[in-house]
Design a protein around this motif. Structure first.
Motif, short mmCIF file in Angstrom:
data_model
loop_
_atom_site.label_atom_id
_atom_site.label_comp_id
_atom_site.label_asym_id
_atom_site.label_seq_id
_atom_site.Cartn_x
_atom_site.Cartn_y
_atom_site.Cartn_z
N LEU A 140 -37.27 -83.80 98.16
CA LEU A 140 -36.19 -84.39 98.95
C LEU A 140 -35.87 -85.80 98.47
CD1 LEU A 140 -37.35 -83.40 102.57
CD2 LEU A 140 -35.79 -82.15 101.05
N PRO A 141 -34.61 -86.20 98.56
CA PRO A 141 -34.25 -87.59 98.23
C PRO A 141 -34.58 -88.52 99.39
CG PRO A 141 -32.29 -86.38 98.87
CD PRO A 141 -33.41 -85.37 98.86
N ALA A 142 -34.68 -89.80 99.09
CA ALA A 142 -34.85 -90.80 100.15
C ALA A 142 -33.51 -91.01 100.85
CB ALA A 142 -35.35 -92.11 99.55
N VAL A 178 -37.29 -81.42 115.66
CA VAL A 178 -35.99 -82.09 115.46
C VAL A 178 -36.11 -83.12 114.33
CG1 VAL A 178 -34.33 -83.70 116.48
CG2 VAL A 178 -35.07 -81.68 117.76
N THR A 179 -37.24 -83.84 114.29
CA THR A 179 -37.46 -84.83 113.24
C THR A 179 -37.56 -84.18 111.87
OG1 THR A 179 -38.66 -86.19 114.84
CG2 THR A 179 -38.92 -86.77 112.53
N MET A 180 -38.04 -82.94 111.81
CA MET A 180 -38.08 -82.21 110.55
C MET A 180 -36.72 -81.63 110.20
SD MET A 180 -41.66 -80.12 111.10
CE MET A 180 -41.61 -79.29 109.51
N LEU A 181 -36.06 -81.06 111.18
CA LEU A 181 -34.80 -80.37 110.94
C LEU A 181 -33.66 -81.32 110.60
CD1 LEU A 181 -35.09 -77.78 113.81
CD2 LEU A 181 -34.27 -77.16 111.53
N ALA A 182 -33.53 -82.39 111.36
CA ALA A 182 -32.35 -83.26 111.24
C ALA A 182 -32.12 -83.78 109.82
CB ALA A 182 -32.45 -84.41 112.24
N PRO A 183 -33.12 -84.35 109.14
CA PRO A 183 -32.83 -84.88 107.80
C PRO A 183 -32.45 -83.79 106.80
CG PRO A 183 -35.19 -84.93 108.26
CD PRO A 183 -34.51 -84.62 109.54
N ILE A 184 -33.03 -82.61 106.95
CA ILE A 184 -32.70 -81.52 106.03
C ILE A 184 -31.27 -81.03 106.28
CG2 ILE A 184 -33.36 -79.25 105.18
CD1 ILE A 184 -35.40 -81.41 104.62
N VAL A 185 -30.92 -80.90 107.56
CA VAL A 185 -29.57 -80.46 107.90
C VAL A 185 -28.53 -81.47 107.40
CG1 VAL A 185 -27.97 -80.10 109.83
CG2 VAL A 185 -30.23 -79.04 109.85
N VAL A 186 -28.79 -82.75 107.63
CA VAL A 186 -27.85 -83.78 107.19
C VAL A 186 -27.74 -83.80 105.66
CG1 VAL A 186 -27.42 -86.26 107.10
CG2 VAL A 186 -28.18 -85.21 109.23
N ARG A 242 -24.40 -82.79 103.46
CA ARG A 242 -23.79 -83.74 102.53
C ARG A 242 -23.89 -83.29 101.08
NH1 ARG A 242 -26.03 -89.60 103.32
NH2 ARG A 242 -24.32 -89.95 101.85
N GLY A 243 -24.54 -82.17 100.84
CA GLY A 243 -24.69 -81.67 99.47
C GLY A 243 -25.75 -82.40 98.67
N ALA A 244 -26.68 -83.07 99.35
CA ALA A 244 -27.70 -83.85 98.66
C ALA A 244 -28.89 -83.02 98.22
CB ALA A 244 -28.18 -84.99 99.56
N ASP A 272 -36.80 -90.03 93.85
CA ASP A 272 -35.84 -91.09 94.12
C ASP A 272 -34.45 -90.78 93.57
OD1 ASP A 272 -38.42 -93.47 93.61
OD2 ASP A 272 -37.50 -92.93 95.51
N ALA A 273 -34.25 -89.53 93.17
CA ALA A 273 -32.94 -89.18 92.62
C ALA A 273 -31.87 -89.35 93.66
CB ALA A 273 -32.95 -87.73 92.13
N PRO A 274 -30.74 -90.02 93.32
CA PRO A 274 -29.68 -90.23 94.32
C PRO A 274 -28.93 -88.96 94.62
CG PRO A 274 -28.98 -91.01 92.16
CD PRO A 274 -30.43 -90.63 92.02
N ALA A 275 -28.37 -88.90 95.80
CA ALA A 275 -27.55 -87.77 96.19
C ALA A 275 -26.28 -87.75 95.35
CB ALA A 275 -27.19 -87.86 97.67
N PRO A 276 -25.63 -86.57 95.19
CA PRO A 276 -24.42 -86.48 94.37
C PRO A 276 -23.34 -87.47 94.82
CG PRO A 276 -25.22 -84.29 94.92
CD PRO A 276 -26.06 -85.26 95.68
N GLN A 277 -23.19 -87.68 96.13
CA GLN A 277 -22.17 -88.61 96.61
C GLN A 277 -22.45 -90.03 96.13
OE1 GLN A 277 -23.77 -86.43 98.33
NE2 GLN A 277 -22.43 -85.25 99.65
N GLU A 278 -23.76 -90.36 96.04
CA GLU A 278 -24.12 -91.71 95.61
C GLU A 278 -23.81 -91.90 94.13
OE1 GLU A 278 -27.82 -92.52 98.66
OE2 GLU A 278 -28.20 -91.58 96.75
N VAL A 279 -24.01 -90.82 93.35
CA VAL A 279 -23.73 -90.92 91.92
C VAL A 279 -22.24 -91.17 91.71
CG1 VAL A 279 -23.72 -89.65 89.75
CG2 VAL A 279 -25.66 -89.43 91.31
#
Length: 226
Positions: free
Chosen positions: A74-76, A134-142, A146-148, A215-222
């Motif tokens: 997972l990315p940060a 919820v703490t596990m699910l939320a970051p994965i769903v987001v 976002r396509g990250a 630490d790979a950035p999400a596609p939107q960040e690139v």
């Protein structure tokens, strides 16, 4: 052994052990069962309860390994939020297992009032655990939305359904009887099945690709940086 193989193995083994634990336990006393009924049930199902606790004990290192290997992919900052949820999930499950094990220890001499009180404490594992899921699910769903992560749409959709259900399931804190009682069908069946299906799907999907740089950035960040 490759981490992908380990992730796939621990994910599948975790799901199998969770189902085996539930099958061993069967149908425990409900929220409306009186102390005599609870004490009598434990007196007649002590072996099944210990098998349940044993399965959960074996589940802890497997689920913990799965959480760690998923985090690696997972990315940060999504990975760290997910890790917090995973750690608390395993820890809360261990505490709940202590209580079930204790109730099976001296089932012949436990007073009805004590049995009912300890089962009430153990049953609140379900309502309180929703905070961890919820703490596990939320970051994965987001991240998926976002396509990250590059995960299939069906997994993100399943995550959304499971997340909404878990948020709604927090009302079991106030439950007394029936479907929404602590430790009732909403906790043990609906929420558990949805979360288990999502967790298993996540592990299997991520195991099919090599671990990337954490630490790979999400596609939107690139795109934003270019």
């Amino acid at each position: 052994m490759r981490s992908s193989t380990v992730l796939l193995s621990t994910t599948v083994a975790s799901a199998v052990l969770y189902v085996a634990a539930a099958a061993a336990l069967g149908t425990p006393p409900g929220a409306t069962a009186v102390g005599d009924e609870v004490a009598g049930w434990f007196a007649g199902h002590a072996t099944e309860v210990r098998i349940y606790v044993w399965c959960l004990t074996l589940l802890a290192p497997l689920a913990g390994t799965t959480v760690g290997l998923v985090r690696q992919r997972l990315p940060a900052p999504y990975r760290d939020v997910f890790l917090v949820g995973g750690i608390t999930f395993v820890a809360e499950t261990a505490v709940m297992a202590w209580l079930w094990g204790a109730l099976s220890s001296h089932e012949a001499t436990t007073t009805p009032a004590t049995a009912r009180a300890l089962l009430d404490v153990a049953s609140f594992w379900g309502p309180v655990l929703t905070g961890s899921t919820v703490t596990m699910l939320a970051p994965i769903v987001v991240a998926g939305w976002r396509g990250a992560l590059g995960v299939p749409r069906w997994l993100t959709a399943l995550g959304v359904v499971a997340l909404v259900e878990q948020v709604v399931e927090t009302i079991t804190v106030f439950g007394r009887t029936g479907f929404a009682a602590p430790g009732g069908p909403m906790n043990l069946y609906l929420g558990a099945v949805l979360t288990l299906a999502w967790f298993t799907g996540l592990g299997v999907v991520l195991a099919r690709r090599p671990a990337g740089e954490p630490d790979a950035p999400a596609p939107q960040e690139v795109v934003a940086r270019s």
